[in-house]
Structures are given as structure tokens and as C-alpha cells.
Design a protein around this motif. Structure first.
Motif, short mmCIF file in Angstrom:
data_model
loop_
_atom_site.label_atom_id
_atom_site.label_comp_id
_atom_site.label_asym_id
_atom_site.label_seq_id
_atom_site.Cartn_x
_atom_site.Cartn_y
_atom_site.Cartn_z
N TYR A 331 -1.71 -18.92 -11.30
CA TYR A 331 -2.28 -18.29 -12.49
C TYR A 331 -3.08 -17.04 -12.12
N VAL A 332 -3.91 -17.16 -11.10
CA VAL A 332 -4.72 -16.01 -10.68
C VAL A 332 -3.81 -14.88 -10.18
N TYR A 333 -2.79 -15.23 -9.41
CA TYR A 333 -1.87 -14.23 -8.88
C TYR A 333 -1.15 -13.50 -10.01
N ALA A 334 -0.70 -14.26 -11.00
CA ALA A 334 -0.01 -13.65 -12.14
C ALA A 334 -0.93 -12.70 -12.90
N ARG A 335 -2.19 -13.10 -13.04
CA ARG A 335 -3.14 -12.23 -13.75
C ARG A 335 -3.48 -10.99 -12.91
N LEU A 336 -3.54 -11.15 -11.60
CA LEU A 336 -3.77 -9.99 -10.73
C LEU A 336 -2.61 -8.99 -10.83
N LEU A 337 -1.39 -9.50 -10.88
CA LEU A 337 -0.22 -8.63 -10.96
C LEU A 337 -0.13 -7.93 -12.30
N GLY A 338 -0.33 -8.69 -13.38
CA GLY A 338 -0.08 -8.13 -14.70
C GLY A 338 1.41 -7.91 -14.92
N ARG A 339 1.77 -7.45 -16.11
CA ARG A 339 3.18 -7.28 -16.44
C ARG A 339 3.85 -6.25 -15.54
N LYS A 340 3.16 -5.12 -15.28
CA LYS A 340 3.75 -4.08 -14.44
C LYS A 340 3.85 -4.54 -12.99
N GLY A 341 2.86 -5.29 -12.56
CA GLY A 341 2.89 -5.78 -11.18
C GLY A 341 4.02 -6.74 -10.92
N MET A 342 4.39 -7.53 -11.94
CA MET A 342 5.53 -8.45 -11.79
C MET A 342 6.79 -7.68 -11.39
N SER A 343 7.05 -6.60 -12.08
CA SER A 343 8.27 -5.84 -11.78
C SER A 343 8.17 -5.14 -10.44
N ARG A 344 6.94 -4.79 -10.00
CA ARG A 344 6.80 -4.18 -8.67
C ARG A 344 7.17 -5.16 -7.57
N VAL A 345 6.91 -6.45 -7.78
CA VAL A 345 7.33 -7.46 -6.81
C VAL A 345 8.83 -7.36 -6.57
N ALA A 346 9.60 -7.34 -7.65
CA ALA A 346 11.05 -7.25 -7.51
C ALA A 346 11.47 -5.91 -6.93
N ASP A 347 10.83 -4.83 -7.40
CA ASP A 347 11.21 -3.50 -6.93
C ASP A 347 11.08 -3.39 -5.42
N TYR A 348 9.94 -3.82 -4.88
CA TYR A 348 9.71 -3.64 -3.45
C TYR A 348 10.44 -4.70 -2.61
N ALA A 349 10.63 -5.89 -3.17
CA ALA A 349 11.43 -6.89 -2.45
C ALA A 349 12.85 -6.39 -2.26
N VAL A 350 13.43 -5.81 -3.32
CA VAL A 350 14.79 -5.30 -3.25
C VAL A 350 14.86 -4.03 -2.40
N LEU A 351 13.85 -3.15 -2.54
CA LEU A 351 13.83 -1.92 -1.75
C LEU A 351 13.75 -2.24 -0.26
N ASN A 352 12.85 -3.13 0.12
CA ASN A 352 12.70 -3.48 1.54
C ASN A 352 13.97 -4.10 2.11
N ALA A 353 14.60 -4.97 1.31
CA ALA A 353 15.83 -5.61 1.79
C ALA A 353 16.94 -4.59 1.98
N ASN A 354 17.09 -3.69 1.03
CA ASN A 354 18.16 -2.70 1.15
C ASN A 354 17.89 -1.70 2.27
N TYR A 355 16.61 -1.42 2.51
CA TYR A 355 16.27 -0.54 3.64
C TYR A 355 16.70 -1.19 4.96
N LEU A 356 16.33 -2.46 5.14
CA LEU A 356 16.75 -3.15 6.36
C LEU A 356 18.27 -3.27 6.44
N PHE A 357 18.89 -3.56 5.32
CA PHE A 357 20.35 -3.70 5.27
C PHE A 357 21.03 -2.42 5.78
N GLU A 358 20.58 -1.28 5.29
CA GLU A 358 21.18 0.00 5.70
C GLU A 358 20.90 0.30 7.17
#
Length: 483
Positions: A331-358
Motif C-alpha cells: 500500500y505504501v509503495y503504491a502511494r509513493l509511486l502514484g498513477r504516473k509512477g506505476m507506468s514508470r515501473v513498466a517503462d524502465y523495466a522494459v527499457l532496461n531489458a531491451n538495453y541488455l538484450f541489444e
């Protein structure tokens, strides 16, 4: 060195010795110990130093990059842990009256609402104590739904080859037989195979999207249409939610029920056997079957919804409401992230994976699915490398330990030979990713010029490579006092 090897007769840790006299008086004579318990005789300082040294030999997310695929071994903010440890939460008894726990119930209610929003579900129960129990709850609700409708001919659960290993076990535990569905050459569910498999016997399909192959299934809407058209339901394994958090909702893909691993995605340290939490979310048709208790709200007051209000519920999965500490951290983590922070989790998880992949495929490592981009994780196959050099996925994993990195998942999923499943998560920096690439570059070079270095790894750790077959067959974890 074992702690027993520090032991000296008569040495004592007085502050830690329990006062057993009063307790022993309440124990029946037949159950009293006849001779002292065999424990090491060490001082408090010796015990502290011994276990601190052992902890310093471990790989942990606090000390090392930990790219364990499909397990989301990411750094979790200490603020979440601190909030969950506040006295008002920590000291609250689970059987306390609702009137004295409105703050606690409010937190759980808001967490339910947040999880409903990010998953696209209509209802959420927080009671499952781990991902496996969340899986069980999800399939149990599918079964309850069919039974409530008198549709007892549905005996099969469909599971793609790329599913997590717990999925078929869960289906069998709930009384279903399992039918495996193949995936195509690009890693998507084979739609033609699915068309042949669905029918009046289909209770549902269990699917992870993105899958353990590290790709997002592009046929998901067609898959949902086929399963629903046959009268079945779709279950979503939320293990890989990091990849789509705040970007895509399983409910919008057509899923009827989902479990989430809060200990992977929502800020509880993962690994080591616990603790966990595996809430379940459901669509409209499964709402009556949600496990209880969960939190309801009426006129600004929060209360437990139990069997009295949900007579069709599949029931209780734990003594109380679930793992409160993990839920509060989430609950605390979700409130710290907020709605915009939730999408940043996915953005950077996918970005980091694709960077390593390449970067890694540019070094020469072979992608298992070269025509696809990575999600939050990706698969490499060392099949060709092994044929050319004899270097295996195990050899690479062991050598990474020498270089200060925890190994990725190896040999899973089983359908990809000599595979490494790599998940960098969203919390790693570019410097750490580049350091990992550097280590993999050195290993690639050694695989072609110094094979023995890899075959004898690890060389820098307290324990060298063990005979894994012998360790499994002849496991010995008992210390025996020398005579």
C-alpha cells in the motif's frame, strides 16, 4: 566453518539463555528432555560475528545485481518497510474490533481499490498468503463458477507450454486435468492448436502475459475470444506484472481472474522463502466467489466482508485477512509511486531489458526469439555456443558469481535449450547494466579462448563448484558431535 566449531565447553551466552524453570513446571513429565539440548557453547559476540560473516557471503539485492528472470528481484524502498512497522500497525491484533482498526482497514480498502484499478478487475481480495495460494484461489473460483451454473462437464484447464511451473500443479490440486497448448515459432500461443483444444470440457486457460518466454502475446484478444466462446474463463498469472504495470490492464485483455505477487511487484523483499502475498482480482461474473474476508466500506466506515455477506465465497485461505505486513508495504509503495509512477515501473523495466538484450546479442549471444523485442525479461539460448565450445548455461552462471553478479535463471523454461532468462528490473542504473554487459563480454571471450576458466567456476567464492548430482542424492545437513 560451522558455529559448532567455535564451541568451547562452559562458554555461555547468558543474556540469551531462556529461563526454563517456570515453563518446565507446566510440561508433562513424559515430554521433558532427559539430557541437555545439543547447542553450540559460544558467546554472544561469537554468534553475532559468525552469522554476520555468513550473511556477507550471500548474494542479495542489497549487495549485488540480481537479474533472476520472472522473479523481479528489485530494490524495494525502505520507507515502505518503515511504515509497515509503525506501532499502530505492528501491535494491532488481527481479532481487534473493527471500531479500533479503522486506519488499518482504510489502508487495506484503498489497496484493494488501487489493485482493482491497475488490473482492470471488479473486485479484489487480499487474503491469499503467497502467489501459489493466489493461483489456487483463482482456479478454485473458476471451479465454483462452473459448479454454481451446474456446468459439471468442464474438466480441463488449458496451459501453454510457456506457463510457469506452478500452473499445472494448481490446476491438478483443484481437480482438473491439464491439457498443454503449444506456442508458435515467435513465442505466441498457437491459435490453431488452441482452436482444436477448446470445447465443452474447457473450464479455463491459465496464461502469463507477457509469458516466461519474455514476449507479449500478440494473439491475446483472439485467445480470449476462443476460450470465452467455448464457455471457459481466463486466468492471469500476475508474476510478470512489472512489464505492463500502469500500461496495460489484464481485465482489458479479457481475463476473468488474476493473482498478483505483491512480494515481486509491490515492495516486499522477494526470495528466501517468504513472506509473500498473492491477492486475487476478479471480473463481474466471479465476484460472488471471492475468498473472504476482505474490506468493505459503508458511509465512511470500514468493515470486514465475511461468509455471511458472501455465501458463495470459496471461503477462507488463512486464519485472518492475509499477510498484513506485506499488504501494508504494498500500500505504501503504491502511494509513493502514484498513477504516473506505476507506468514508470513498466517503462524502465522494459527499457532496461531491451538495453541488455541489444547489448548482449551484439556480443554474439543468441536470442531465443530474435524477431521479438523483450518485455521486462528476455531469453538467450547457448545451444550453439555449447556445440562449438562445450560451455553450458551452468558454466556461464557460475562464472558470473566470480564477477560479482547473481546468475540469471538457467534452464527455464524447459522448452528453450541451454537458456538464460534475464530480468534486470526497473531499479538498476545504466552503470550496473554496463558492468553486467562487461562481465558477459569477458565470459564470451573466455568461452572461446579459456574454457577451463568457465568449467572450474566459481573460483573466488567460499564454496567452489559442487557435484550437484551427489548433493541432491546424498544431502547431509546434520552436524554430528565427534566421539
Amino acid at each position: 566453518m560451522l558455529i559448532f566449531e567455535h564451541s568451547e565447553p562452559g562458554r555461555i551466552n547468558a543474556a540469551q539463555v531462556p529461563a526454563v524453570g517456570a515453563c518446565a513446571a507446566d510440561v508433562p513429565e513424559a515430554f521433558l528432555r532427559r539430557k541437555p539440548l545439543l547447542l553450540p557453547e559460544v558467546s554472544e559476540l561469537q554468534a553475532v560475528r559468525h552469522y554476520t560473516r555468513l550473511s556477507q557471503r550471500n548474494f542479495a539485492i542489497d549487495t549485488h545485481f540480481y537479474p533472476l528472470g520472472s522473479c523481479t528481484m528489485k530494490y524495494n524502498p525502505r520507507a515502505s518497510n518503515a511504515a509497515a512497522m509503525l506501532p499502530g500497525f505492528l501491535a494491532r491484533h488481527p481479532l481487534s474490533p473493527e471500531s479500533t482498526g479503522q486506519g488499518f482497514l482504510a489502508c487495506l480498502f484503498e489497496l484493494q481499490e488501487i489493485l482493482k484499478d491497475v488490473t482492470g478487475m471488479k473486485g479484489v481480495s487480499l487474503t491469499p498468503m503467497a502467489g501459489a495460494q493466489g493461483e489456487f484461489a483463482g482456479v478454485a473460483m473458476i471451479r465454483a463458477y462452473h459448479e454454481a451454473r451446474g456446468d459439471n462437464a468442464r474438466t480441463e484447464i488449458l496451459i501453454p507450454r510457456a506457463a510457469h511451473g506452478t500452473n499445472p500443479a494448481t490446476a491438478v490440486m483443484c481437480g482438473y486435468t491439464v491439457r498443454e497448448i503449444d506456442v508458435d515459432a515467435d513465442g505466441d500461443v498457437d491459435v490453431e492448436a488452441l482452436k482444436k483444444a477448446v470445447g465443452p470440457q474447457t473450464a479455463g486457460l491459465m496464461l502469463t502475459n507477457p509469458s516466461t518466454l519474455g514476449v507479449f502475446d500478440r494473439h491475446i484478444e483472439e485467445v480470449a475470444r476462443l476460450v470465452h466462446g467455448a464457455g471457459g474463463l481466463l486466468y492471469y498469472d500476475g508474476a510478470n506484472l512489472n512489464a505492463i504495470l500502469g500500461r496495460v490492464k489484464p481485465g482489458d485483455m479479457g481475463f476473468d481472474v488474476i493473482h498478483l505477487n505483491l512480494h515481486k511487484t509491490f515492495s516486499t523483499p522477494h526470495g528466501g522463502g517468504g513472506p509473500g502475498a498473492g491477492p486475487v482480482g476478479v471480473g463481474e461474473r466471479l465476484l460472488p466467489f471471492l475468498p473472504v474476508p476482505f474490506v468493505g466500506e459503508r458511509n465512511g466506515q470500514y468493515h470486514w466482508i465475511t461468509e455471511k455477506l458472501r455465501p458463495q465465497s470459496i471461503g477462507r485461505l488463512s486464519a485472518h485477512m492475509g499477510n498484513a505486513g506485506v499488504l501494508l508495504r504494498a500500500y505504501v509503495y503504491a502511494r509513493l509511486l502514484g498513477r504516473k509512477g506505476m507506468s514508470r515501473v513498466a517503462d524502465y523495466a522494459v527499457l532496461n531489458a531491451n538495453y541488455l538484450f541489444e547489448r548482449l546479442t551484439a556480443l554474439g549471444y543468441a536470442a531465443a526469439y530474435p524477431g521479438r523485442r523483450a518485455t521486462h525479461e528476455f531469453l538467450l539460448t547457448l545451444k550453439d555456443l555449447k556445440e562449438k565450445t562445450t560451455v553450458t548455461a551452468t558454466d556461464v552462471a557460475k562464472r558470473l558469481l566470480d564477477k560479482g553478479f547473481h546468475a540469471p535463471t538457467v534452464y527455464f523454461p524447459l522448452m528453450v535449450p541451454e537458456c538464460l532468462l534475464i530480468e534486470p528490473t526497473e531499479t538498476e542504473s545504466l552503470d550496473d547494466l554496463d558492468a553486467f554487459v562487461g562481465a558477459m563480454a569477458e565470459i564470451w571471450s573466455d568461452a572461446h579462448t579459456a574454457v577451463d576458466v568457465l568449467k572450474n567456476a566459481p573460483q573466488k567464492l567460499p564454496v567452489r563448484r559442487v557435484d550437484e548430482v551427489r548433493a541432491a542424492r546424498d544431502l547431509d545437513l546434520v552436524w554430528r558431535q565427534a566421539r
